[in-house]
Design an enzyme around this catalytic site. Structure first.
Site, PDB file in Angstrom:
ATOM      1  N   GLY A  13       0.810  -1.228   0.000  1.00 41.63           N
ATOM      2  CA  GLY A  13       0.000   0.000   0.000  1.00 41.63           C
ATOM      3  C   GLY A  13       0.830   1.259   0.000  1.00 41.63           C
ATOM      4  N   SER A  38      -3.384  -1.116  -4.743  1.00 41.77           N
ATOM      5  CA  SER A  38      -4.616  -1.817  -5.076  1.00 41.77           C
ATOM      6  C   SER A  38      -5.118  -1.430  -6.464  1.00 41.77           C
ATOM      7  CB  SER A  38      -5.654  -1.486  -3.995  1.00 41.77           C
ATOM      8  OG  SER A  38      -6.907  -1.937  -4.354  1.00 41.77           O
ATOM      9  N   SER A 143      -2.307   1.222  14.826  1.00 49.04           N
ATOM     10  CA  SER A 143      -2.840   2.577  15.008  1.00 49.04           C
ATOM     11  C   SER A 143      -3.073   2.818  16.486  1.00 49.04           C
ATOM     12  CB  SER A 143      -4.169   2.703  14.258  1.00 49.04           C
ATOM     13  OG  SER A 143      -4.844   3.870  14.665  1.00 49.04           O
ATOM     14  N   TYR A 156     -12.217  -1.320  12.490  1.00 52.14           N
ATOM     15  CA  TYR A 156     -10.832  -0.865  12.278  1.00 52.14           C
ATOM     16  C   TYR A 156      -9.990  -1.106  13.541  1.00 52.14           C
ATOM     17  CZ  TYR A 156      -7.097   2.493  11.055  1.00 52.14           C
ATOM     18  OH  TYR A 156      -5.894   3.087  10.780  1.00 52.14           O
ATOM     19  N   ALA A 158     -10.506  -3.256  15.902  1.00 50.29           N
ATOM     20  CA  ALA A 158     -10.301  -4.700  16.085  1.00 50.29           C
ATOM     21  C   ALA A 158      -9.173  -5.193  15.183  1.00 50.29           C
ATOM     22  CB  ALA A 158     -11.596  -5.457  15.793  1.00 50.29           C
TER      23      ALA A 158
HETATM   24  P1  NAP Z   1      -4.163   5.732   2.429  1.00 46.35           P
HETATM   25  O1  NAP Z   1      -3.621   7.082   2.101  1.00 46.35           O
HETATM   26  O2  NAP Z   1      -5.624   5.489   2.322  1.00 46.35           O
HETATM   27  O3  NAP Z   1      -3.366   4.650   1.525  1.00 46.35           O
HETATM   28  C1  NAP Z   1      -3.696   3.288   1.592  1.00 46.35           C
HETATM   29  C2  NAP Z   1      -2.779   2.494   0.702  1.00 46.35           C
HETATM   30  O4  NAP Z   1      -3.133   1.109   0.800  1.00 46.35           O
HETATM   31  C3  NAP Z   1      -2.904   2.873  -0.772  1.00 46.35           C
HETATM   32  O5  NAP Z   1      -1.632   2.761  -1.369  1.00 46.35           O
HETATM   33  C4  NAP Z   1      -3.852   1.790  -1.316  1.00 46.35           C
HETATM   34  O6  NAP Z   1      -3.684   1.534  -2.706  1.00 46.35           O
HETATM   35  C5  NAP Z   1      -3.389   0.601  -0.504  1.00 46.35           C
HETATM   36  N1  NAP Z   1      -4.378  -0.471  -0.415  1.00 46.35           N
HETATM   37  C6  NAP Z   1      -5.678  -0.375  -0.044  1.00 46.35           C
HETATM   38  N2  NAP Z   1      -6.249  -1.597  -0.090  1.00 46.35           N
HETATM   39  C7  NAP Z   1      -5.298  -2.471  -0.503  1.00 46.35           C
HETATM   40  C8  NAP Z   1      -5.262  -3.871  -0.762  1.00 46.35           C
HETATM   41  N3  NAP Z   1      -6.351  -4.641  -0.599  1.00 46.35           N
HETATM   42  N4  NAP Z   1      -4.103  -4.434  -1.181  1.00 46.35           N
HETATM   43  C9  NAP Z   1      -3.001  -3.672  -1.368  1.00 46.35           C
HETATM   44  N5  NAP Z   1      -2.959  -2.347  -1.134  1.00 46.35           N
HETATM   45  C10 NAP Z   1      -4.099  -1.760  -0.708  1.00 46.35           C
HETATM   46  O7  NAP Z   1      -3.780   5.301   3.936  1.00 46.35           O
HETATM   47  P2  NAP Z   1      -2.705   5.946   4.958  1.00 46.35           P
HETATM   48  O8  NAP Z   1      -3.366   7.027   5.707  1.00 46.35           O
HETATM   49  O9  NAP Z   1      -1.426   6.193   4.265  1.00 46.35           O
HETATM   50  O10 NAP Z   1      -2.516   4.700   5.975  1.00 46.35           O
HETATM   51  C11 NAP Z   1      -1.531   3.703   5.788  1.00 46.35           C
HETATM   52  C12 NAP Z   1      -1.584   2.736   6.969  1.00 46.35           C
HETATM   53  O11 NAP Z   1      -1.383   3.461   8.188  1.00 46.35           O
HETATM   54  C13 NAP Z   1      -2.929   2.029   7.105  1.00 46.35           C
HETATM   55  O12 NAP Z   1      -2.729   0.713   7.567  1.00 46.35           O
HETATM   56  C14 NAP Z   1      -3.636   2.860   8.159  1.00 46.35           C
HETATM   57  O13 NAP Z   1      -4.603   2.112   8.837  1.00 46.35           O
HETATM   58  C15 NAP Z   1      -2.476   3.236   9.055  1.00 46.35           C
HETATM   59  N6  NAP Z   1      -2.707   4.426   9.872  1.00 46.35           N
HETATM   60  C16 NAP Z   1      -2.973   5.640   9.282  1.00 46.35           C
HETATM   61  C17 NAP Z   1      -3.164   6.762  10.107  1.00 46.35           C
HETATM   62  C18 NAP Z   1      -3.433   8.140   9.533  1.00 46.35           C
HETATM   63  O14 NAP Z   1      -3.697   9.046  10.319  1.00 46.35           O
HETATM   64  N7  NAP Z   1      -3.358   8.357   8.238  1.00 46.35           N
HETATM   65  C19 NAP Z   1      -3.119   6.616  11.499  1.00 46.35           C
HETATM   66  C20 NAP Z   1      -2.859   5.369  12.045  1.00 46.35           C
HETATM   67  C21 NAP Z   1      -2.648   4.291  11.214  1.00 46.35           C
HETATM   68  P3  NAP Z   1      -4.583   2.336  -3.824  1.00 46.35           P
HETATM   69  O15 NAP Z   1      -4.014   3.740  -3.878  1.00 46.35           O
HETATM   70  O16 NAP Z   1      -4.339   1.596  -5.093  1.00 46.35           O
HETATM   71  O17 NAP Z   1      -6.002   2.295  -3.334  1.00 46.35           O
END
Ligand code: NAP
Length: 248
Positions: A13, A38, A143, A156, A158
């Site tokens: 991702g 994805s 998270s 989420y 969980a």
């Molecule tokens: P994001 O901007 O929504 O990016 C998500 C990434 O995951 C994208 O590259 C997406 O690809 C990819 N993805 C989604 N479904 C997928 C699948 N089934 N197989 C492979 N790749 C997939 O998310 P983010 O904010 O950067 O978060 C990244 C991680 O950090 C996540 O696990 C999130 O729960 C965690 N997190 C984020 C925050 C926050 O504040 N942002 C806080 C705590 C934890 P596409 O672009 O192709 O859809």
């Protein structure tokens, strides 16, 4: 000598947000980067170009982390293309927020499959490679919500709590083979996702954080560099909170 010279990482991702930040920071630290996405093909191609411009081997793979067979295939493909894997970052994740009263079964299942089962799929897929070479660093993205809970995010939370239990178990199982498993628990990280929120909402979140700002993808990426590098060779089974003090 850079911190991640001669290492190869798989980052799931990475087409945007935190994963993209990790990929760029890893490349700046000398790491070859295999990353997945994805559906964002154009963003992935752009990232691949940026990573190569930093002087490292890099390739994007469209691969669904929730699909067990796809994870096996991905690791085979990365081994064929890069010849080694030293680091796995399980970063791919989604949200489908709702109060329990309105949360459908599909919203629960998809979040568990993409956020938690993906971690099993990918860890299982790299296990043989890590066992053979007798080293490997696993880093899983949880998270603050997985530690604390959050109304409207039961699915989420969980999935993110499950990642912590999974990682600690793997640390116990694979420690004797010099394979380390650690978790990063980011707080509020400002990505495209949070750009969509109203500025006053975001500002009130910032005000509640001891360091008085939201995190940047680079803040999480720097913690990943530490856990991926030899600087953390004696650290496993831990949860590193990258949250500006939110949980304090
Ligand atoms: P994001 O901007 O929504 O990016 C998500 C990434 O995951 C994208 O590259 C997406 O690809 C990819 N993805 C989604 N479904 C997928 C699948 N089934 N197989 C492979 N790749 C997939 O998310 P983010 O904010 O950067 O978060 C990244 C991680 O950090 C996540 O696990 C999130 O729960 C965690 N997190 C984020 C925050 C926050 O504040 N942002 C806080 C705590 C934890 P596409 O672009 O192709 O859809």
């Amino acid at each position: 000598m850079k911190l991640l010279d001669q290492k190869t990482a798989i980052i799931t991702g990475a087409s945007r947000g935190i994963g993209r930040g990790i990929a760029l920071t890893f490349a700046q630290n000398g790491c070859a980067v295999a990353f997945t996405y994805s559906s964002s093909t154009a963003a992935a191609e752009q990232l691949e170009t940026e990573l190569k411009a930093l002087g490292v081997n890099a390739k994007g793979y469209q691969s669904n982390a929730a699909d067990f067979e796809a994870a096996q295939q991905l690791v085979e493909d990365v081994m064929a293309d890069f010849g080694q894997i030293d680091i796995l970052i399980n970063n791919a994740g989604i949200t489908k927020d709702n109060l329990l009263m309105r949360m459908g079964e599909a919203d629960f299942d998809s979040v568990i499959n993409i956020n938690l089962k993906s971690v099993f799929n990918m860890t299982k897929a790299v296990q043989r490679t890590f066992l053979k070479q007798r080293h490997g660093s696993l880093i899983h993205m949880s998270s603050v919500v997985g530690v604390k809970g959050n109304a409207g995010q039961a699915n989420y939370a969980a999935s993110k709590a499950g990642i912590i239990g999974f990682s600690k178990s793997i640390a116990l199982e694979l420690g004797s083979r010099n394979i380390r498993s650690n978790v990063i628990a980011p707080g509020f990280i400002e990505t495209e996702m949070t750009d969509k929120l109203a500025e006053d909402v975001v500002q009130s979140w910032r005000d509640g954080i001891p360091l008085k700002r939201g995190g940047q993808p680079e803040d999480v990426a720097n913690a990943c560099v530490f856990l991926a590098s030899n600087l953390s060779n004696y650290i496993t089974g831990q949860v590193l909170h990258v949250d500006g003090g939110m949980l304090t």
